[in-house]
Scaffold this active site. Sequence first.
Site, PDB file in Angstrom:
ATOM      1  N   TRP A  54      40.603  34.300  28.116  1.00  0.00           N
ATOM      2  CA  TRP A  54      40.040  34.396  26.600  1.00  0.00           C
ATOM      3  C   TRP A  54      40.983  34.046  25.779  1.00  0.00           C
ATOM      4  CZ3 TRP A  54      34.807  34.901  26.959  1.00  0.00           C
ATOM      5  CH2 TRP A  54      34.309  35.390  27.990  1.00  0.00           C
TER       6      TRP A  54
ATOM      7  N   ASP B  71      30.461  30.947  21.052  1.00  0.00           N
ATOM      8  CA  ASP B  71      30.761  32.371  20.678  1.00  0.00           C
ATOM      9  C   ASP B  71      30.558  32.723  19.216  1.00  0.00           C
ATOM     10  OD1 ASP B  71      31.653  35.262  20.918  1.00  0.00           O
ATOM     11  OD2 ASP B  71      32.072  34.743  22.961  1.00  0.00           O
TER      12      ASP B  71
ATOM     13  N   GLU C 181      27.459  42.017  26.764  1.00  0.00           N
ATOM     14  CA  GLU C 181      27.789  42.705  25.388  1.00  0.00           C
ATOM     15  C   GLU C 181      26.832  42.591  24.458  1.00  0.00           C
ATOM     16  OE1 GLU C 181      32.748  43.204  25.912  1.00  0.00           O
ATOM     17  OE2 GLU C 181      31.866  41.350  24.910  1.00  0.00           O
TER      18      GLU C 181
ATOM     19  N   ASP D 112      44.118  36.978  29.960  1.00  0.00           N
ATOM     20  CA  ASP D 112      44.343  37.218  28.628  1.00  0.00           C
ATOM     21  C   ASP D 112      45.187  38.524  28.616  1.00  0.00           C
ATOM     22  OD1 ASP D 112      41.702  38.134  29.472  1.00  0.00           O
ATOM     23  OD2 ASP D 112      41.581  38.912  27.194  1.00  0.00           O
TER      24      ASP D 112
ATOM     25  N   HIS E 222      26.797  37.932  21.139  1.00  0.00           N
ATOM     26  CA  HIS E 222      27.971  36.758  20.816  1.00  0.00           C
ATOM     27  C   HIS E 222      27.373  35.589  20.364  1.00  0.00           C
ATOM     28  CE1 HIS E 222      31.344  38.900  22.623  1.00  0.00           C
ATOM     29  NE2 HIS E 222      30.538  39.515  23.441  1.00  0.00           N
TER      30      HIS E 222
ATOM     31  N   TYR F 165      41.479  38.766  34.764  1.00  0.00           N
ATOM     32  CA  TYR F 165      41.354  38.574  33.078  1.00  0.00           C
ATOM     33  C   TYR F 165      43.097  38.262  32.918  1.00  0.00           C
ATOM     34  CZ  TYR F 165      36.925  39.230  31.772  1.00  0.00           C
ATOM     35  OH  TYR F 165      35.455  39.374  31.331  1.00  0.00           O
TER      36      TYR F 165
HETATM   37  C1  ACM Z   1      33.336  39.241  28.800  1.00  0.00           C
HETATM   38  O1  ACM Z   1      34.528  39.576  29.135  1.00  0.00           O
HETATM   39  N1  ACM Z   1      32.877  39.840  27.639  1.00  0.00           N
HETATM   40  C2  ACM Z   1      32.516  38.749  29.803  1.00  0.00           C
END
Ligand code: ACM
Length: 496
Positions: free
Chosen positions: A446, A188, A316, A409, A249, A407
């Site tokens: 993340w 990334d 993204e 995080d 990314h 998620y």
């Molecule tokens: C992501 O959370 N951008 C896959």
Amino acid sequence: MKNLTLLSLLILLVACNKPVPAGMREIAVIPKPQTVSFYQGDFVLSHAATLKFDQSDIKIKETSDQFMEVVKIGQLPDKGRGTIEFKIDNQADIKPSGYLLTVRLNKITITAKEPAGLFYGVQSLRQLIPTDGSGKIPNLDMADFPAFGWRGLMLDCSRTFLPKEYVLKYIDRLAAIKMNVLHLHLTDDQGWRIEIKKYPALTQICSKFDPQYPGEVNGFYTQEDIREIVAYAAKNFITVVPEIEMPGHSTEIFAAYPQFSCTGKKSVVFPFFKGPDVTEDILCAGNDSVFTFMEDVLSEVITLFPSEYIHIGGDEAPKAAWKKCPECQDRIKKEGLKDEAELQSYFIRRMEKFINSKGRKLIGWDEILEGGLAENAAVMSWRGIQGGIQAAGQGHNVVMSPTSHCYFDYSYETTSTEKVYSYNPVPRELAGDKSKYILGAQANMWTHIARTEAAIDAQVFPRLYALAEVLWTNPASRNYPDLEKRISKLTRNENH
Ligand code: ACM
Ligand code: ZN
């Protein structure tokens, strides 16, 4: 006297087949098994336990070695009775990856149709070992199998490099709760974390933050590290899915190879995630050498990871640089593409052809639907569940990981353990035969906010226990207060 002993043994044996109400026997197995019946009496597991299994099968041998290690070091009596048998029976009425665990006074048997099932039976057995040193395992019948085939966790090793030892520890943690996919986000903007022999600068330069950010954790996995992680995961029936991000990314690459970007500008590797729209530069989709580069990278990745799926990111991707880039605009014209969304689709389809030519399948974040989904691609639905519904509707495989429930995080205020536990990976819209395209779900961890091992652990647990159960257990037997009770019992038990 002799007759009396015989008589009491007979009474005991009869008693052992007498069912007892579940409430009388407290076990803390996570994920909760599909069915359990209890009987009176216990098997006493001791350091002297002997194991019977087919020595010729290496996978079964590895599983039995793992179990015997627990027996060796566990808090158990030195002497006990009975034997333990691991049995593969192709004819048994057991679902895929399922097992049958029977515990009786003198014998524990785990039966499965394949080694994975035996392994899961052993994980349950480990969780049944008590902490009081008695070795007493309640007599029972446990018939168990998973609801979903993809039970995953994604660890972001780019934003915060996660040392190999920590990843290995996570493999143990996943295996204990019968999860079977570890997705590693290896590249990334914040760092390239995997050695690629053909492009040594990827790790010499792109894995290191710019010197203006001292004290940050840098690092990468050598190919030897990766082999070790993959082999250890395989022993634990876990598939490691590698992710190499493209076309967005990817600015860390331009710290060493600016020629692969649209602007040609050299970037610096910075440790902070600035948000998806800030990092405008992107891999140039008009430049054939970019595809050669990515194919070279993926060739090495595919050699290292035996997974069916190779993750190419795809999320993204900023389009502003593509709009301004003459080569990208040229590609759009030559290929008869409508816009930059279709250029993204062109990029992914081209990578898919390559991945398919190597006998593997492509998976990407749900943005790969934009501009048209590649022919055989699977979708990881993260911006909610719509992408997953759309892909499954088109007959593509899907892994669910919506921000709403998966998620990790996010804070516990936003996504509580109870909320994770309420998740159902198959949306109502996909009832019927389309539901088969939902392979399962995964949690995404993340690491741009939580950046130490302790902080990451606190984000993942106890929520991962809840997700493991969502992915394994029949929704009708889910009960949150009961899960909380089992979590607190299990986390006090060092034997599992
Ligand atoms: C992501 O959370 N951008 C896959
Ligand atoms: Zn370009």
